[in-house]
Design an enzyme around this catalytic site. Structure first.
Site, PDB file in Angstrom:
ATOM      1  NE  ARG A 220     -40.389  10.775  34.539  1.00  0.00           N
ATOM      2  CZ  ARG A 220     -40.055   9.577  34.090  1.00  0.00           C
ATOM      3  NH1 ARG A 220     -40.743   8.530  34.408  1.00  0.00           N
ATOM      4  NH2 ARG A 220     -39.019   9.411  33.287  1.00  0.00           N
TER       5      ARG A 220
ATOM      6  CE1 TYR B 156     -32.572   9.137  26.026  1.00  0.00           C
ATOM      7  CE2 TYR B 156     -31.945   7.440  27.598  1.00  0.00           C
ATOM      8  CZ  TYR B 156     -32.914   8.223  26.995  1.00  0.00           C
ATOM      9  OH  TYR B 156     -34.228   8.092  27.367  1.00  0.00           O
TER      10      TYR B 156
ATOM     11  CE  LYS C  60     -35.351   4.719  25.888  1.00  0.00           C
ATOM     12  NZ  LYS C  60     -35.804   4.810  27.234  1.00  0.00           N
TER      13      LYS C  60
ATOM     14  CG  ASP D 116     -37.289   1.942  27.991  1.00  0.00           C
ATOM     15  OD1 ASP D 116     -37.102   0.710  27.940  1.00  0.00           O
ATOM     16  OD2 ASP D 116     -36.441   2.740  28.416  1.00  0.00           O
TER      17      ASP D 116
ATOM     18  CG  ASN E  19     -31.541   8.080  35.557  1.00  0.00           C
ATOM     19  OD1 ASN E  19     -30.473   7.770  36.033  1.00  0.00           O
ATOM     20  ND2 ASN E  19     -32.290   7.254  34.850  1.00  0.00           N
TER      21      ASN E  19
HETATM   22  P1  NAD Z   1     -42.943   9.073  38.812  1.00  0.00           P
HETATM   23  O1  NAD Z   1     -43.080  10.528  38.854  1.00  0.00           O
HETATM   24  O2  NAD Z   1     -43.967   8.248  38.115  1.00  0.00           O
HETATM   25  O3  NAD Z   1     -42.844   8.530  40.314  1.00  0.00           O
HETATM   26  C1  NAD Z   1     -42.150   9.153  41.354  1.00  0.00           C
HETATM   27  C2  NAD Z   1     -42.631   8.552  42.663  1.00  0.00           C
HETATM   28  O4  NAD Z   1     -41.788   9.016  43.716  1.00  0.00           O
HETATM   29  C3  NAD Z   1     -44.054   8.917  43.052  1.00  0.00           C
HETATM   30  O5  NAD Z   1     -44.721   7.760  43.496  1.00  0.00           O
HETATM   31  C4  NAD Z   1     -43.873   9.890  44.216  1.00  0.00           C
HETATM   32  O6  NAD Z   1     -44.926   9.819  45.173  1.00  0.00           O
HETATM   33  C5  NAD Z   1     -42.600   9.372  44.829  1.00  0.00           C
HETATM   34  N1  NAD Z   1     -41.938  10.406  45.634  1.00  0.00           N
HETATM   35  C6  NAD Z   1     -41.711  11.687  45.321  1.00  0.00           C
HETATM   36  N2  NAD Z   1     -41.115  12.313  46.346  1.00  0.00           N
HETATM   37  C7  NAD Z   1     -40.966  11.402  47.312  1.00  0.00           C
HETATM   38  C8  NAD Z   1     -40.443  11.444  48.615  1.00  0.00           C
HETATM   39  N3  NAD Z   1     -39.936  12.567  49.120  1.00  0.00           N
HETATM   40  N4  NAD Z   1     -40.458  10.318  49.341  1.00  0.00           N
HETATM   41  C9  NAD Z   1     -40.968   9.187  48.847  1.00  0.00           C
HETATM   42  N5  NAD Z   1     -41.480   9.076  47.608  1.00  0.00           N
HETATM   43  C10 NAD Z   1     -41.484  10.176  46.866  1.00  0.00           C
HETATM   44  O7  NAD Z   1     -41.517   8.788  38.180  1.00  0.00           O
HETATM   45  P2  NAD Z   1     -40.982   7.421  37.558  1.00  0.00           P
HETATM   46  O8  NAD Z   1     -41.284   7.335  36.121  1.00  0.00           O
HETATM   47  O9  NAD Z   1     -41.415   6.284  38.390  1.00  0.00           O
HETATM   48  O10 NAD Z   1     -39.408   7.661  37.669  1.00  0.00           O
HETATM   49  C11 NAD Z   1     -38.799   7.814  38.913  1.00  0.00           C
HETATM   50  C12 NAD Z   1     -37.309   7.959  38.770  1.00  0.00           C
HETATM   51  O11 NAD Z   1     -36.765   6.759  38.305  1.00  0.00           O
HETATM   52  C13 NAD Z   1     -36.839   9.056  37.814  1.00  0.00           C
HETATM   53  O12 NAD Z   1     -35.805   9.796  38.417  1.00  0.00           O
HETATM   54  C14 NAD Z   1     -36.304   8.309  36.666  1.00  0.00           C
HETATM   55  O13 NAD Z   1     -35.220   8.981  36.044  1.00  0.00           O
HETATM   56  C15 NAD Z   1     -35.838   7.045  37.305  1.00  0.00           C
HETATM   57  N6  NAD Z   1     -35.767   5.949  36.360  1.00  0.00           N
HETATM   58  C16 NAD Z   1     -34.580   5.312  36.236  1.00  0.00           C
HETATM   59  C17 NAD Z   1     -34.452   4.307  35.343  1.00  0.00           C
HETATM   60  C18 NAD Z   1     -33.153   3.602  35.214  1.00  0.00           C
HETATM   61  O14 NAD Z   1     -32.193   4.056  35.719  1.00  0.00           O
HETATM   62  N7  NAD Z   1     -33.068   2.493  34.552  1.00  0.00           N
HETATM   63  C19 NAD Z   1     -35.527   3.957  34.554  1.00  0.00           C
HETATM   64  C20 NAD Z   1     -36.748   4.628  34.704  1.00  0.00           C
HETATM   65  C21 NAD Z   1     -36.850   5.617  35.628  1.00  0.00           C
END
Ligand code: NAD
Length: 544
Positions: free
Chosen positions: A150, A97, A168, A262, A402
């Protein structure tokens, strides 16, 4: 016809990954199933087979190659695949993963060998039930589905997103024992807006732009109805949808079927688990925390909402709790005067003047923790972390984006710029850090602490619904598995090497919650732990 003829024989056995034992077939089985001559004569044990595969993988120096060796093994001999992965989860999870699966999805069409899971294209609208019936298993209890828009922090990967449900689901089995025969990976292919994929002759998905709006939702509805009709006890887990679809889909079904997202709820659970463990270090109550999120998408609002609900359970008014969770996105701090906010962001809007830089927002809001879920690397700058360390004795710094290349800062940066005072956890793994003679072991806020256990609890209890309370319960259960020794080294999640044990304990707590909330469809047993253990998959060869 004799009984032996009714049973698969020869290559039908060796080429069936559920039946195949490779060189571990005994002499008697080789005679019975007409395998003599088709295998080299030495009979090996599963332990020896595991050792052989581990040595082969260790000798490779490229993670994508390792991923492919494991993926080929899964297609050849499922039991051995799980025996290898479960022999050392800390080593194999990042290969099966995140982070490796990200690269696998990006190159999906180029490394494609053999189809796995179900591809449901929108061109088959009206016939989804028929396509689902092509799946060979009659009982499906768990579906992970994506539309590929995404994928992790990597964006729209179209049908290449299939790598995510496959990887997953392997973790549902390896980390918590959900039996693999009940699991189904699905891609809803509604097109892609990724021009590079559309221009790539090897791309395998529909060559069209993404369908949106009512037509999209009607397609999702058809999928849900078909699943319900064919597999009434099936849980649907939504994965890596863009926020614009993730929230409406979850809202549409969460009170009607057994389902969760998730990215929203699992992420929230694992972040809350990290916070519960961090608060053991700071000895502060949850209700006095203030969090500032970098990002205001699925992950940020999901975490903010679950923290708010957990705060509300400890006595805060829910609106006041939400105000303690501020969001900052690409357009600045999320404040009430902004006109570009989506409905799911509005509950967290602050009654303040706009702020356009993150460091200014840190200085103004004085958060106890910052959580990075922006998909953009390096935004937790030295200035930001120094400001957090000025405000807090033990600042909570969680860069969760990530894969590793998108992390808002590295572990080393967080520890160095806070003089070793940061309570750190990241989305992707970082190696231990040595600063001024002190060794820090960074934790990974990996959803894997939550979702396999949730899946196993739902599987064992046949839960009708999955509520936010179950995620709060799961978060507390994960934090309780962190030992004082783990905390002393900076680790706020249980070590990944202990994930199976951790998951089974977390599963038991969630399953108990499911029984207490009256959501189970099986009678409550005297010993919930025994029920979980009796239903958990073990990678052992069975009589065929
Ligand atoms: P998403 O696309 O829904 O949200 C991204 C957000 O970041 C948006 O609100 C966007 O406006 C903001 N953004 C983008 N560029 C920016 C900048 N320069 N400055 C400020 N804000 C900015 O994505 P998501 O589903 O919320 O996921 C976001 C990240 O979190 C991904 O990289 C994902 O891999 C990570 N994530 C990690 C875990 C974990 O580690 N457990 C779990 C879920 C998601």
């Amino acid at each position: 016809m004799t009984a032996a003829r009714e049973h698969p024989i020869g290559y039908e056995v060796l080429r069936n990954p559920q039946l195949n034992k490779g060189t571990a077939f005994t002499e008697e089985e080789r005679r019975k199933y007409r395998l003599e001559g088709l295998l080299p004569p030495a009979v090996t044990t599963i332990e020896l087979q595991v050792a052989r595969r581990r040595a082969e993988i260790a000798a490779l120096d490229n993670d994508l190659q390792k991923y492919l060796v494991l993926s080929d093994l899964q297609s050849r001999n499922e039991t051995l695949f799980y025996a290898v992965v479960m022999s050392d989860l800390a080593t194999y999870m990042p290969l099966v993963y995140t982070p490796t699966v990200g690269e696998a999805c990006q190159k999906f069409a180029h490394i494609f060998r053999q189809a796995r899971g179900l591809y449901l294209p929108i061109s088959a609208r009206g016939r989804l039930r028929e396509l689902l019936q092509n799946w060979p298993e009659r009982e499906v209890r768990f579906i992970v589905v994506t539309d590929g828009e995404r994928i992790l922090g990597l964006g729209d990967l179209g049908s290449g997103g299939m790598g995510i449900p496959i990887g997953k689901l392997a973790l549902y089995t390896a980390c918590a024992g959900v039996p693999p025969q009940y699991c189904l990976p699905v891609v809803l292919d509604v097109g892609t807006n990724n021009q590079a994929l559309l221009d790539d002759p090897l791309y395998q998905g529909l060559r069209r732009h993404r369908v949106r709006g009512d037509e999209y939702m009607a397609f999702v509805d058809e999928f849900v109805v078909a699943v319900q009709q064919l597999y009434p006890n099936c849980c649907i887990q939504w994965e890596d949808f863009a926020s614009l679809n993730a929230f409406p889909i979850l809202e549409r079904y969460r009170d009607k079927i057994c389902t969760f997202n998730d990215d929203i709820q699992g992420t929230a659970g694992v972040a809350l688990a990290g916070i519960y463990a961090a608060l053991r270090l700071t000895a502060q109550p949850l209700t006095e925390q203030r969090f500032l999120f970098l990002g205001a998408g699925s992950a940020a609002t999901g975490i903010a909402e679950l923290i708010s609900r957990a705060m509300a359970r400890q006595g805060l008014d829910i609106a006041a709790a939400r105000r303690r969770n501020a969001l900052f996105d690409i357009n600045g701090l999320v404040v009430t005067s902004r006109t570009d906010l989506a409905d799911f962001q509005k509950p967290f809007a602050q009654y303040r003047a706009p702020i356009s830089t993150f460091v200014e927002a840190v200085r103004a809001l004085r958060p106890t923790g910052i959580i990075g879920v922006s998909t953009v690397p390096k935004l937790f700058t030295r200035e930001v972390i120094a400001a957090m360390a000025e405000i807090n004795h033990r600042p909570i710094i969680f860069p969760y984006s990530n894969p590793t290349s998108r992390s808002e800062c590295t572990a080393e940066e967080a520890y160095r710029w806070s003089d070793g005072r940061a309570i750190f956890a990241s989305g992707s793994p970082f190696p231990p850090v040595e600063i001024a003679g002190r060794r820090f072991v960074p934790g990974q806020g990996n959803n894997v602490y939550i979702f396999p256990a949730m899946g196993m609890a739902v599987f064992a209890t046949e839960a009708q619904r999955i509520t936010d309370d179950l995620f709060i319960l799961a978060a507390a259960a994960v934090a309780d598995q962190v030992t004082d020794a783990d905390l002393a080294s900076g680790l706020i999640y249980p070590p990944q090497g202990r994930i199976l044990e951790t998951s089974l304990r977390v599963t038991e707590r969630i399953a108990t919650g499911i029984f207490e909330l009256g959501l189970a469809r099986v009678p409550r047993p005297a010993d919930v732990g025994a029920l979980i253990r009796s239903r958990a998959y073990r990678p052992r060869y069975r009589e065929i």
